[in-house]
Design a protein around this motif. Structure first.
Motif, PDB file in Angstrom:
ATOM      1  N   TYR A  18       0.836  -1.199   0.000  1.00 32.81           N
ATOM      2  CA  TYR A  18       0.000   0.000   0.000  1.00 32.81           C
ATOM      3  C   TYR A  18       0.871   1.248   0.000  1.00 32.81           C
ATOM      4  O   TYR A  18       0.641   2.191  -0.770  1.00 32.81           O
ATOM      5  CB  TYR A  18      -0.921  -0.025   1.222  1.00 32.81           C
ATOM      6  N   ARG A  44       1.120   4.144  -2.543  1.00 29.32           N
ATOM      7  CA  ARG A  44       0.715   5.450  -2.003  1.00 29.32           C
ATOM      8  C   ARG A  44       1.801   6.505  -2.208  1.00 29.32           C
ATOM      9  O   ARG A  44       1.511   7.677  -2.479  1.00 29.32           O
ATOM     10  CB  ARG A  44       0.408   5.278  -0.498  1.00 29.32           C
ATOM     11  N   LYS A 104      -6.139  10.015  -2.508  1.00 24.88           N
ATOM     12  CA  LYS A 104      -6.233   9.529  -1.134  1.00 24.88           C
ATOM     13  C   LYS A 104      -7.602   8.956  -0.797  1.00 24.88           C
ATOM     14  O   LYS A 104      -7.815   8.470   0.316  1.00 24.88           O
ATOM     15  CB  LYS A 104      -5.916  10.668  -0.158  1.00 24.88           C
ATOM     16  N   ALA A 156     -10.662   6.631  -0.126  1.00 27.64           N
ATOM     17  CA  ALA A 156     -10.647   5.239   0.325  1.00 27.64           C
ATOM     18  C   ALA A 156     -11.217   4.277  -0.707  1.00 27.64           C
ATOM     19  O   ALA A 156     -10.908   3.081  -0.676  1.00 27.64           O
ATOM     20  CB  ALA A 156     -11.435   5.113   1.629  1.00 27.64           C
ATOM     21  N   ASN A 188      -5.823   2.284  -1.983  1.00 27.90           N
ATOM     22  CA  ASN A 188      -6.565   2.459  -0.734  1.00 27.90           C
ATOM     23  C   ASN A 188      -7.658   1.396  -0.585  1.00 27.90           C
ATOM     24  O   ASN A 188      -7.801   0.783   0.480  1.00 27.90           O
ATOM     25  CB  ASN A 188      -7.180   3.855  -0.690  1.00 27.90           C
ATOM     26  N   LEU A 223      -9.391   6.870   4.547  1.00 26.71           N
ATOM     27  CA  LEU A 223      -9.051   5.451   4.604  1.00 26.71           C
ATOM     28  C   LEU A 223      -8.980   4.921   6.032  1.00 26.71           C
ATOM     29  O   LEU A 223      -9.536   3.856   6.336  1.00 26.71           O
ATOM     30  CB  LEU A 223      -7.727   5.193   3.874  1.00 26.71           C
TER      31      LEU A 223
END
Length: 411
Positions: free
Chosen positions: A245, A249, A280, A282, A287, A356
Motif C-alpha cells: 500500500y 501510495r 487519497k 478510500a 486504498n 481510509l
C-alpha cells in the motif's frame, strides 16, 4: 508434497508467462472487449450482471448450512476461505497495481465501474473458489458417498456443469463490462486454483479433525498456542499489505500521471459517479485494496470467538436433536441469528467517508469483529441464555438445553 511442488511450479511458470505476454494479451483483449460491447444482444447485460453481481448466493448457502445442517464446521471453513481469497486478491492487486481496461482504452466502455486495481480479477478468484469449494466442503457427498448421505450420480454431473458455467460466464462478464482483460481473469483463475488444490489436499481435513477434537465434549478446546500463532500470522499479513500500500501510495510503483488519467477515466465513463475521486480517497486504487486486505481479520475473529466461547460441538447429537425440534423453535433460532447479524448493518450503511483510516477502523474491522463473534460467541451465548440451545449445538454450553422429548415435533 508432490501436489504442492507441481502446483507451485505451474503457478510460477504461468506468472512468468503472464508478465512476458502481458502487452500482447492486453492488445488482444482490447479488440475482444470492443467487439463484445459493440455486438451486445438484447438481455446480454442483464445475464452478465446476474453472474457478476450474485456471488453472494454462495455465502448465503453457507449460512443456511450453518443454521440448518450438522456440517457447521464446513460452513465456517467455507466462509473463511471466501474471506481469505478476498484478502489475497486485494494484496495481489496492490502488488501488480495494473489498470482496468476502461481506464486506459478510450474505445472500451465502463459498464461496471470498479475502482481498485484490476489484476488479478477478484470476481474470477472468488467465483471459481466459491463454486468449486461449495460441494467439496459443504456437500461432500456430491463427490463421494458418505456414511449417511448418498446423492444420485446425475447430481454430480449437474453440479459440475453449474460450476463450469457460472465460473466461465462470470469471467466473460468481467471482460464484457470492460472491468478486466481476459489475462487478468485467467490469472485470477490460476491463483484461486492454486489455493484450492493445496487447501483441499493438505489443509481442510486436518482443520476439520483439529476443530472436532478441540470442541468434543471433554476436549482440550482451542489452545492458546493456536491463538498466538494466528495473531502473529494475521499481523504479518497486514504488514505485508501495508508495505505494498505504501509503495503505491508514495508513487514508487505507480506515477502521478497514470493515476490522474485513471481517476479522470472513472469520472468520465462511470454514469453513477458524480464527484471526482482523489488519490487519497478510500474507494479507489491502493486504498481500496489495502482496506479489503483487512478481510483476513474475519478469520482471526472467528477463531478468537471460538476460543472465548469455550463451548463444545457434536455433529451426531446435533443432527439427532435438531431433527426432533419443533418447527417454531427452529424459527426462533434462525430469527435470533439473523437479528444478531444486523449488528453489522450500521457499519455497512452509515459509515460514509473517503478517509481510509476511518473506513478501516470504524467499518471494516468492526464488521469483521462482529461478523466473526456473532457466528461463534454471541449466537451460542444467546441460545444458552434464552434456553434455545440443544445438545450437540455448535459451541454449546453443556447445561440448560432444550429437552427434545418435550419440544419434539407434534408434542
Amino acid at each position: 508434497m508432490r501436489t504442492f511442488i507441481l502446483s507451485t511450479l505451474f503457478l510460477g511458470v504461468y506468472v512468468i508467462l503472464d508478465i512476458i505476454l502481458n502487452d500482447l494479451m492486453w492488445d488482444a483483449n482490447t479488440k475482444l472487449t470492443v467487439y463484445l460491447q459493440n455486438k451486445e444482444f438484447k438481455g446480454e447485460k442483464e445475464i452478465m450482471t446476474f453472474f457478476s453481481d450474485w456471488l453472494n448466493i454462495f455465502p448465503g448457502i453457507a449460512l443456511l448450512v450453518f443454521m440448518f445442517r450438522e456440517n457447521k464446521l464446513g460452513a465456517i471453513l467455507y466462509g473463511c476461505m471466501i474471506m481469505f481469497i478476498v484478502s489475497l486478491n486485494s494484496l495481489l492487486k496492490n502488488i501488480y497495481h495494473q489498470a482496468r481496461p476502461f481506464w486506459t482504452e478510450e474505445d472500451i466502455k465502463g459498464l461496471q465501474c470498479n475502482k481498485e486495481f484490476g489484476k488479478p480479477s477478484g470476481h474470477a478468484m472468488q467465483s471459481s473458489l466459491m463454486c468449486f469449494l461449495l460441494p467439496c466442503i459443504l456437500f461432500p457427498a456430491v463427490w463421494r458417498d458418505q456414511e449417511n448421505v448418498k446423492y444420485p450420480k446425475v447430481l454430480r454431473v449437474i453440479s459440475i456443469a453449474i460450476i463450469i458455467i457460472w465460473t466461465s460466464v462470470t469471467g466473460l462478464s468481467r471482460v464484457f463490462f470492460g472491468a478486466h482483460t481476459f489475462g487478468q481473469v485467467l490469472l485470477g483463475w490460476v491463483y484461486s486454483g492454486y489455493v484450492m488444490i493445496n487447501y483441499m489436499t493438505y489443509v481442510h481435513d486436518k482443520l476439520l479433525n483439529y476443530f472436532k477434537t478441540c470442541l468434543a465434549t471433554g476436549g482440550p478446546g482451542i489452545g492458546r498456542r493456536t491463538i498466538y500463532i494466528s495473531t502473529f500470522v494475521t499481523f504479518i499479513w497486514i504488514m505485508i499489505s501495508y508495505l505494498f500500500y505504501r509503495l503505491n501510495r508514495n508513487e514508487i510503483l505507480i506515477n502521478n500521471g497514470e493515476v490522474e488519467m485513471w481517476l479522470n477515466a472513472m469520472l468520465r465513463k462511470c454514469a453513477s459517479q458524480t464527484n471526482p475521486y482523489k488519490f487519497k480517497s478510500a474507494s479507489v486504487l491502493q486504498n481500496n485494496c489495502f482496506n479489503n486486505s483487512f478481510q483476513i481479520l474475519f478469520i482471526y475473529f472467528l477463531l478468537l470467538g471460538t476460543k472465548l466461547c469455550g463451548g463444545t460441538y457434536d455433529e451426531d447429537k446435533f443432527y439427532q436433536n435438531f431433527a426432533k425440534l419443533r418447527w417454531t423453535l427452529k424459527v426462533y433460532r434462525v430469527v435470533l441469528l439473523l437479528v444478531l447479524l444486523l449488528i453489522v448493518e450500521p457499519f455497512v450503511f452509515f459509515i460514509v467517508t473517503e478517509h481510509l483510516s476511518a473506513v478501516i477502523l470504524f467499518q471494516t474491522i468492526p464488521i469483521c469483529f462482529f461478523g466473526g463473534f456473532v457466528l461463534t460467541y454471541f449466537y451460542s451465548k444467546s441460545l444458552f441464555y434464552l434456553g434455545l440451545n440443544i445438545q450437540g449445538d455448535f459451541l454449546n454450553a453443556e447445561s440448560r438445553v432444550i429437552s427434545t422429548k418435550i419440544h419434539a415435533n407434534g408434542v
